[in-house]
Design a protein around this motif. Structure first.
Motif, PDB file in Angstrom:
ATOM      1  N   SER A   1       7.467  11.001  14.028  1.00  0.00           N
ATOM      2  CA  SER A   1       7.484  12.483  14.418  1.00  0.00           C
ATOM      3  C   SER A   1       7.291  13.189  13.277  1.00  0.00           C
ATOM      4  CB  SER A   1       8.947  12.824  14.987  1.00  0.00           C
ATOM      5  OG  SER A   1       9.875  12.636  14.298  1.00  0.00           O
ATOM      6  N   ARG A   2       6.887  14.641  13.345  1.00  0.00           N
ATOM      7  CA  ARG A   2       6.895  15.271  12.308  1.00  0.00           C
ATOM      8  C   ARG A   2       8.038  15.535  11.528  1.00  0.00           C
ATOM      9  NH1 ARG A   2       3.324  19.001  10.133  1.00  0.00           N
ATOM     10  NH2 ARG A   2       1.763  18.046  11.352  1.00  0.00           N
ATOM     11  N   GLU A   3       9.179  15.742  12.195  1.00  0.00           N
ATOM     12  CA  GLU A   3      10.572  15.857  11.685  1.00  0.00           C
ATOM     13  C   GLU A   3      10.794  14.794  10.790  1.00  0.00           C
ATOM     14  OE1 GLU A   3      14.261  17.521  10.636  1.00  0.00           O
ATOM     15  OE2 GLU A   3      12.427  18.264  11.730  1.00  0.00           O
TER      16      GLU A   3
ATOM     17  N   HIS B   1       0.782  -1.179   0.013  1.00  0.00           N
ATOM     18  CA  HIS B   1       0.026  -0.056  -0.037  1.00  0.00           C
ATOM     19  C   HIS B   1       0.890   1.101  -0.105  1.00  0.00           C
ATOM     20  CE1 HIS B   1      -3.446  -2.566   0.864  1.00  0.00           C
ATOM     21  NE2 HIS B   1      -2.688  -3.195   1.658  1.00  0.00           N
ATOM     22  N   CYS B   2       1.796   1.057  -0.673  1.00  0.00           N
ATOM     23  CA  CYS B   2       2.724   2.435  -0.708  1.00  0.00           C
ATOM     24  C   CYS B   2       2.319   3.778  -1.242  1.00  0.00           C
ATOM     25  CB  CYS B   2       4.205   1.862  -1.533  1.00  0.00           C
ATOM     26  SG  CYS B   2       5.550   3.192  -1.281  1.00  0.00           S
ATOM     27  N   GLY B   3       1.615   3.668  -2.280  1.00  0.00           N
ATOM     28  CA  GLY B   3       0.870   4.586  -2.826  1.00  0.00           C
ATOM     29  C   GLY B   3       0.160   5.302  -1.924  1.00  0.00           C
ATOM     30  N   LYS B   4      -0.969   4.678  -1.109  1.00  0.00           N
ATOM     31  CA  LYS B   4      -1.429   5.079  -0.138  1.00  0.00           C
ATOM     32  C   LYS B   4      -0.954   5.754   1.196  1.00  0.00           C
ATOM     33  CE  LYS B   4      -5.231   2.879   0.770  1.00  0.00           C
ATOM     34  NZ  LYS B   4      -6.619   1.917   1.242  1.00  0.00           N
ATOM     35  N   THR B   5       0.071   5.064   1.361  1.00  0.00           N
ATOM     36  CA  THR B   5       1.016   5.465   2.652  1.00  0.00           C
ATOM     37  C   THR B   5       1.636   6.714   2.409  1.00  0.00           C
ATOM     38  OG1 THR B   5       1.027   3.341   3.509  1.00  0.00           O
ATOM     39  CG2 THR B   5       2.668   5.002   4.282  1.00  0.00           C
ATOM     40  N   PHE B   6       2.108   6.983   1.298  1.00  0.00           N
ATOM     41  CA  PHE B   6       3.038   8.124   0.832  1.00  0.00           C
ATOM     42  C   PHE B   6       1.706   9.372   0.769  1.00  0.00           C
ATOM     43  CE2 PHE B   6       6.569   5.837   1.049  1.00  0.00           C
ATOM     44  CZ  PHE B   6       7.566   6.632   0.875  1.00  0.00           C
ATOM     45  N   ALA B   7       0.792   9.117   0.220  1.00  0.00           N
ATOM     46  CA  ALA B   7      -0.252  10.082   0.163  1.00  0.00           C
ATOM     47  C   ALA B   7      -0.745  10.546   1.484  1.00  0.00           C
ATOM     48  CB  ALA B   7      -1.607   9.470  -0.529  1.00  0.00           C
ATOM     49  N   ILE B   8      -0.644   9.676   2.528  1.00  0.00           N
ATOM     50  CA  ILE B   8      -0.953   9.909   3.983  1.00  0.00           C
ATOM     51  C   ILE B   8       0.107  11.003   4.467  1.00  0.00           C
ATOM     52  CG2 ILE B   8      -1.173   9.212   6.308  1.00  0.00           C
ATOM     53  CD1 ILE B   8      -2.637   6.455   5.101  1.00  0.00           C
ATOM     54  N   LEU B   9       1.309  10.652   4.370  1.00  0.00           N
ATOM     55  CA  LEU B   9       2.437  11.377   4.753  1.00  0.00           C
ATOM     56  C   LEU B   9       2.548  12.813   4.212  1.00  0.00           C
ATOM     57  CD1 LEU B   9       5.557   8.877   4.258  1.00  0.00           C
ATOM     58  CD2 LEU B   9       4.142   9.483   6.335  1.00  0.00           C
ATOM     59  N   LYS B  10       2.001  12.912   2.906  1.00  0.00           N
ATOM     60  CA  LYS B  10       1.773  14.206   2.173  1.00  0.00           C
ATOM     61  C   LYS B  10       0.752  15.075   2.815  1.00  0.00           C
ATOM     62  CE  LYS B  10       3.814  13.005  -2.172  1.00  0.00           C
ATOM     63  NZ  LYS B  10       3.621  12.506  -3.634  1.00  0.00           N
ATOM     64  N   ARG B  11      -0.450  14.072   2.981  1.00  0.00           N
ATOM     65  CA  ARG B  11      -1.686  15.059   3.938  1.00  0.00           C
ATOM     66  C   ARG B  11      -1.335  15.288   5.183  1.00  0.00           C
ATOM     67  NH1 ARG B  11      -7.009  15.292   2.624  1.00  0.00           N
ATOM     68  NH2 ARG B  11      -8.356  15.303   4.667  1.00  0.00           N
ATOM     69  N   PHE B  12      -0.431  14.618   5.852  1.00  0.00           N
ATOM     70  CA  PHE B  12      -0.055  15.001   7.147  1.00  0.00           C
ATOM     71  C   PHE B  12       0.520  16.193   7.440  1.00  0.00           C
ATOM     72  CE2 PHE B  12       3.442  14.607  10.774  1.00  0.00           C
ATOM     73  CZ  PHE B  12       2.290  14.663  11.830  1.00  0.00           C
ATOM     74  N   LEU B  13       1.441  16.743   6.481  1.00  0.00           N
ATOM     75  CA  LEU B  13       2.241  17.848   6.348  1.00  0.00           C
ATOM     76  C   LEU B  13       1.418  18.930   5.503  1.00  0.00           C
ATOM     77  CD1 LEU B  13       5.711  16.670   5.329  1.00  0.00           C
ATOM     78  CD2 LEU B  13       4.896  17.023   7.560  1.00  0.00           C
ATOM     79  N   SER B  14       0.064  18.774   5.030  1.00  0.00           N
ATOM     80  CA  SER B  14      -0.556  19.746   4.569  1.00  0.00           C
ATOM     81  C   SER B  14      -1.438  20.650   5.530  1.00  0.00           C
ATOM     82  CB  SER B  14      -1.678  19.194   3.413  1.00  0.00           C
ATOM     83  OG  SER B  14      -2.631  18.472   4.048  1.00  0.00           O
ATOM     84  N   ASP B  15      -2.256  21.470   4.886  1.00  0.00           N
ATOM     85  CA  ASP B  15      -3.122  22.250   5.847  1.00  0.00           C
ATOM     86  C   ASP B  15      -4.531  21.448   5.871  1.00  0.00           C
ATOM     87  OD1 ASP B  15      -1.134  24.144   6.257  1.00  0.00           O
ATOM     88  OD2 ASP B  15      -1.987  25.445   4.391  1.00  0.00           O
ATOM     89  N   ALA B  16      -4.811  20.389   5.285  1.00  0.00           N
ATOM     90  CA  ALA B  16      -5.883  19.563   5.365  1.00  0.00           C
ATOM     91  C   ALA B  16      -6.140  19.072   6.672  1.00  0.00           C
ATOM     92  CB  ALA B  16      -5.965  18.667   4.309  1.00  0.00           C
ATOM     93  N   VAL B  17      -5.175  18.812   7.424  1.00  0.00           N
ATOM     94  CA  VAL B  17      -5.397  18.182   8.851  1.00  0.00           C
ATOM     95  C   VAL B  17      -4.661  18.989   9.908  1.00  0.00           C
ATOM     96  CG1 VAL B  17      -5.445  15.992   7.819  1.00  0.00           C
ATOM     97  CG2 VAL B  17      -3.297  16.821   8.525  1.00  0.00           C
ATOM     98  N   PRO B  18      -5.074  18.850  11.052  1.00  0.00           N
ATOM     99  CA  PRO B  18      -4.447  19.638  12.269  1.00  0.00           C
ATOM    100  C   PRO B  18      -2.765  19.358  12.328  1.00  0.00           C
ATOM    101  CG  PRO B  18      -6.460  18.726  13.099  1.00  0.00           C
ATOM    102  CD  PRO B  18      -6.182  17.923  11.752  1.00  0.00           C
TER     103      PRO B  18
END
Length: 499
Positions: A399-401, A323-340
């Motif tokens: 971690s975010r870092e 599920h690499c594609g999904k996981t990397f999309a999650i990582l990008k979303r985590f750093l976006s303004d779409a989530v806290p």
């Protein structure tokens, strides 16, 4: 992406402790008479064991918290030695012995350990960071064994049933094979280390998966029956230090998870659940009935947007394998303004069972401003320049870092169905970032682990719903008993936010 590391062992010289010429001897407390039993078990010898004949290796990790833990264990050993003799033992930290990523798997280090310590030492004793040791008792116990013979000592574990984490070894009768509980400490006599070192030099180590190191080390030593079995030493224990049952023990452990301050706040953890349409009605309800209530920020990522859950469609089609594609999309979303914006990201499968309160306690020990990648560590090709990775089913904590560095490096999937955890491991290895292991995360079900291994744990996660009642498993192993206790960060659990 796999980087070639410098030759193993080149750091060892900097870790050695200079030894003085003082000796300390301990009697065995017996007449020294006896003979070895036919089954190869222990025998009382008139051995006097010098403290300097023991090399202690603490199975440390390079994360700052674990380095501090290992250094405290080393300091305790030195303090005990100082009360006995002016000559300290040799105490090595495993993570500093080699730049080779495979060093934590121990077997690649055996040639260097043999050449460095084989002539002047009798025992290599391995400890975990949490293993308390009473040195005088340890000396007396080791003196019972003939140091000139091959010995593999430890507290034995055994499987109740054939399990995937041990590659279904001994399927007909899995309980016949014993392997050591690392938490209780385990020891190899130097004659055994010498023979194993020659084997490592002459026969390439397997270059596939390292899943459960303690079982795989025991298999390598056993060598299809040609090598020694694990010899049980009752004094190597995993009892709590203050337990009445620990009076005879050489080693003890803490059964409580480490707490390095207040548990992290619930609003500091963002939870990402990987799911797909076909499991919306089967697996997601289990999460909602068990651990979802302990998450403040949580999103379910699927190939189909279902407002009743709700799920988020990331535009990545469902894949049957990785599920690499999904996981990397999650990582990008985590750093976006779409989530806290939170300090920690937890990525789990839809059949992961997890205790978020316990995770919050564990995370109190880690610095979110460091690149922390935490979970159950597996390895691939460790003996030949491979890499470590967090196995995804038990939960992956970043971690975010760590997420920033991963994405800024240009690391990406070679296909959407690539194994996400292994691709992340390759990327971390290329960046020189460590994978931090916690035995409290579990890729499999409770039934897949030795009963005695789980007995001294406060587990954080298990994985898979196969052939179990997952809600019953959660209630037995992961549910917090103190229901009336207010959450440590003052948040009302009913105020959980679904994004």
């Amino acid at each position: 992406m796999i980087s070639n590391k410098p030759p193993l062992g080149h750091k060892v010289a900097g870790c050695l402790i200079l030894l003085s010429f003082f000796h300390v001897y301990f009697a065995t407390g017996s007449s020294g008479k006896g003979s070895q039993n036919q089954d190869g078990m222990q025998v009382i010898h008139n051995n006097q064991l010098d403290l300097r004949e023991i090399v202690f290796i603490i199975q440390s990790q390079s994360n700052s918290f674990h380095v501090r833990q290992a250094e405290r264990r080393r300091d305790d050993l030195f303090k005990q030695a100082q009360s006995l003799t002016e000559a300290p033992p040799v105490v090595l930290l495993l993570h500093s012995l080699s730049d080779n990523e495979g060093g934590w798997s121990i077997l690649p280090l055996l040639p260097h350990l043999s050449s460095s310590f084989g002539k002047n030492s009798s025992w290599i004793v391995f400890l975990e960071e949490e293993t308390n040791v009473e040195m005088t008792k340890l000396l007396r116990v080791l003196a019972r064994f003939d140091r000139h013979k091959e010995w593999f000592l430890g507290k034995p574990l055994q499987d109740e049933e054939s399990t995937i984490i041990h590659h279904y070894a001994f399927a007909e009768n899995p309980s016949i094979f014993k392997y050591p509980d690392f938490a209780a400490a385990w020891a190899l006599s130097t004659p055994l280390v010498a023979r194993l070192a020659n084997k490592v030099r002459n026969e390439p180590l397997k270059s596939d998966f390292t899943i459960d190191l303690k079982h795989e080390v025991a298999l390598y030593i056993w060598e299809n029956g040609k090598g020694p079995h694990l010899t049980a030493v009752p004094e190597l224990c995993t009892e709590p230090e203050d337990s009445a049952r620990a009076q005879h023990c050489v080693t003890t452990v803490s059964t409580e998870p480490p707490l390095c301050g207040e548990p992290v706040n619930t609003e500091d953890i963002f939870v990402a659940v990987k799911t797909c349409r076909k499991f919306h009605s089967e697996r997601v309800p289990v999460i909602k009935k068990t651990w979802e209530k302990d998450a403040l920020f949580i999103e379910y990522y699927s190939d189909h947007a279902d407002p009743s859950i709700p799920t988020v469609d990331l535009g990545i089609p469902n894949t049957e394998r990785g599920h690499c594609g999904k996981t990397f999309a999650i990582l990008k979303r985590f750093l976006s303004d779409a989530v806290p914006q939170t300090k920690w990201l937890l990525v789990v499968d839809d059949d992961t069972l997890i205790s978020l309160p316990r995770l919050k306690v564990l995370l109190s020990c880690y610095d979110p401003f460091e690149p922390v990648c935490l979970g159950e560590r597996y390895g691939y090709g460790l003996s030949q320049g491979g890499y470590s990775y967090i196995t995804g089913g038990g939960g992956m904590v970043f971690s975010r870092e760590a997420v920033l560095r991963l994405l800024n490096s240009g690391c990406k999937c070679y296909s959407n169905d690539a194994p996400d955890d292994m691709v992340l491991g390759m990327c971390l290895n290329a960046l020189g970032l460590p994978v931090t292991h916690s035995p409290l995360f579990h890729q499999a079900r409770p039934e897949d682990y030795a009963r005695d291994f789980l007995a001294h744990q406060v587990p954080i996660s298990f994985h898979k719903h196969w052939n179990i009642d997952p809600i019953a498993v959660f209630n037995k192993w992961l549910k917090e008993d103190l229901k009336s206790k207010a959450s440590s960060d003052g948040l009302n659990k009913s105020a959980k936010t679904e994004l």
